[in-house]
Design an enzyme around this catalytic site. Structure first.
Site, PDB file in Angstrom:
ATOM      1  N   ASP A 281       8.517   1.644   3.569  1.00 49.82           N
ATOM      2  CA  ASP A 281       7.185   1.095   3.802  1.00 49.82           C
ATOM      3  C   ASP A 281       6.656   1.408   5.202  1.00 49.82           C
ATOM      4  O   ASP A 281       5.460   1.240   5.457  1.00 49.82           O
ATOM      5  CB  ASP A 281       7.201  -0.436   3.610  1.00 49.82           C
ATOM      6  CG  ASP A 281       7.670  -0.836   2.221  1.00 49.82           C
ATOM      7  OD1 ASP A 281       7.351  -0.113   1.260  1.00 49.82           O
ATOM      8  OD2 ASP A 281       8.350  -1.871   2.098  1.00 49.82           O
TER       9      ASP A 281
ATOM     10  N   ASP B 225       3.820  -4.750  -1.102  1.00 48.47           N
ATOM     11  CA  ASP B 225       4.922  -4.049  -1.746  1.00 48.47           C
ATOM     12  C   ASP B 225       5.524  -5.019  -2.769  1.00 48.47           C
ATOM     13  O   ASP B 225       5.445  -6.225  -2.593  1.00 48.47           O
ATOM     14  CB  ASP B 225       5.939  -3.705  -0.645  1.00 48.47           C
ATOM     15  CG  ASP B 225       7.204  -3.104  -1.186  1.00 48.47           C
ATOM     16  OD1 ASP B 225       7.116  -2.137  -1.946  1.00 48.47           O
ATOM     17  OD2 ASP B 225       8.294  -3.593  -0.827  1.00 48.47           O
TER      18      ASP B 225
ATOM     19  N   ASP C 294       8.703  -4.540   3.395  1.00 46.80           N
ATOM     20  CA  ASP C 294       9.984  -4.906   3.999  1.00 46.80           C
ATOM     21  C   ASP C 294      10.915  -3.722   4.181  1.00 46.80           C
ATOM     22  O   ASP C 294      11.865  -3.785   4.947  1.00 46.80           O
ATOM     23  CB  ASP C 294      10.698  -5.950   3.131  1.00 46.80           C
ATOM     24  CG  ASP C 294      11.204  -5.344   1.830  1.00 46.80           C
ATOM     25  OD1 ASP C 294      10.481  -4.526   1.242  1.00 46.80           O
ATOM     26  OD2 ASP C 294      12.325  -5.679   1.415  1.00 46.80           O
TER      27      ASP C 294
END
Ligand code: ADP
Ligand code: MG
Length: 287
Positions: A236, A38, A232
């Site tokens: 996600d 990410d 995080d």
């Protein structure tokens, strides 16, 4: 696999700040062929700051007041910026977050929109003249958001997030271990490419809606690859669960940590190649 060597391996990992939820995850880490990272909060520090605003003070006051209701890191940056400028925050009568697009709020009878091109398109806001400025910010790796008040375009707010210092080295080490490294983000293509370039990533999947992140992980798996997802945020979590190994990065949310198989304490990306090296050393000992 001998339980003892797995225990030694997970123990060694834990000493470095890599917490495996179970020994089987260490064994699966050994098989990884791709890692999806990410962008915000994983590759970058996740503490963006406002660098530019092209509108007037009234627009800034309304947009910052509107963002007070959002927990997004972009919103926090805008609120911090207005606080520094000693602007008073106005009461928000209505607030809606549109994941991956932005926010809509009502303040003192006015409708405030803050977000990306798609948000403006969906509300039929004319943003002619903004495109060139937007592209300029994006090319330098900034996230640029458009602001509209009562249906009229009022300016662009640009926010920059710095990359983690060790990100380029961590990505280099992952590649040396033979791992495909992919960046996944909801941010726009140009901003994502600029950040990817800074850290040495050449595979970028951008403009992905939060609910689509897991599908992107599945697509890589369908190429026959064992995939780890590193993230995080709350957004996600589904992708972390879908991946062969879900890795939560330590500064992350409870939701991410719960969804993950592995937690990396403190957000240090160098612990990713380290986890893989430990898994290789452990499995070598078993065989
Ligand atoms: P990321 O993958 O970086 O976490 P998101 O999917 O959360 O990105 O957001 C994608 C895009 O949606 C942002 O780059 C921004 O343009 C817009 N956006 C999301 N939340 C907000 C917000 N609170 N205010 C303004 N824009 C937002
Ligand atoms: Mg995020």
């Amino acid at each position: 696999a001998t339980p003892t060597s797995i225990m030694v391996g997970t123990g060694r990992a834990a000493e470095s700040g890599i917490l495996f939820k179970g020994g089987e995850h260490l064994e699966r880490t050994h098989q990884l062929e791709a890692i999806v990272l990410d962008k915000t909060g994983t590759i970058t520090k996740g503490k963006p700051e406002v660098t530019d605003f092209t509108g007037d003070e009234e627009a800034l006051q309304l947009l910052a007041s509107a963002e007070k209701g959002s927990e997004h890191p972009l919103a926090e940056a805008i609120v911090a910026h207005a606080t520094e400028k000693d602007l008073a925050f106005l009461d928000v009568d209505d607030f809606t977050a549109i994941p991956g697009h932005g926010i809509v709020a009502q303040i003192a009878g006015k409708q405030i929109l803050v977000g990306n091109r798609k948000l403006m398109l969906d509300h039929q806001i004319e943003i002619e003249g903004a495109e060139e400025v937007l592209v300029g910010y994006e090319t330098s790796g900034k996230t640029a958001m458009l602001v509209a008040i009562e249906g009229t375009y009022r300016g662009i707010v640009a926010v920059a997030d710095t990359i983690k210092e060790t990100a380029p080295e961590a990505i280099k080490q992952l590649k040396e271990l033979g791992i495909d490294v992919v960046m996944l983000t909801g941010d726009n293509e140009r901003t994502a490419q600029a950040v990817a370039k800074q850290v040495g990533i050449d595979q970028v999947i951008a403009q992905v809606l939060p609910e689509e992140k897991a599908d992107k992980v599945k697509e890589i798996q369908s190429q026959g690859k064992k995939v780890a997802m590193v993230g995080d945020g709350v957004n996600d979590a589904p992708a972390l669960v879908t991946a062969d190994i879900g890795i939560a990065i330590g500064t992350g949310t409870e939701v991410a940590i719960e969804a993950a198989d592995v937690t990396i304490l403190g957000g240090e990306l160098l612990l990713l190649p380290k986890a893989i090296s430990i898994s290789h050393a452990t499995i070598r000992n078993i065989r």
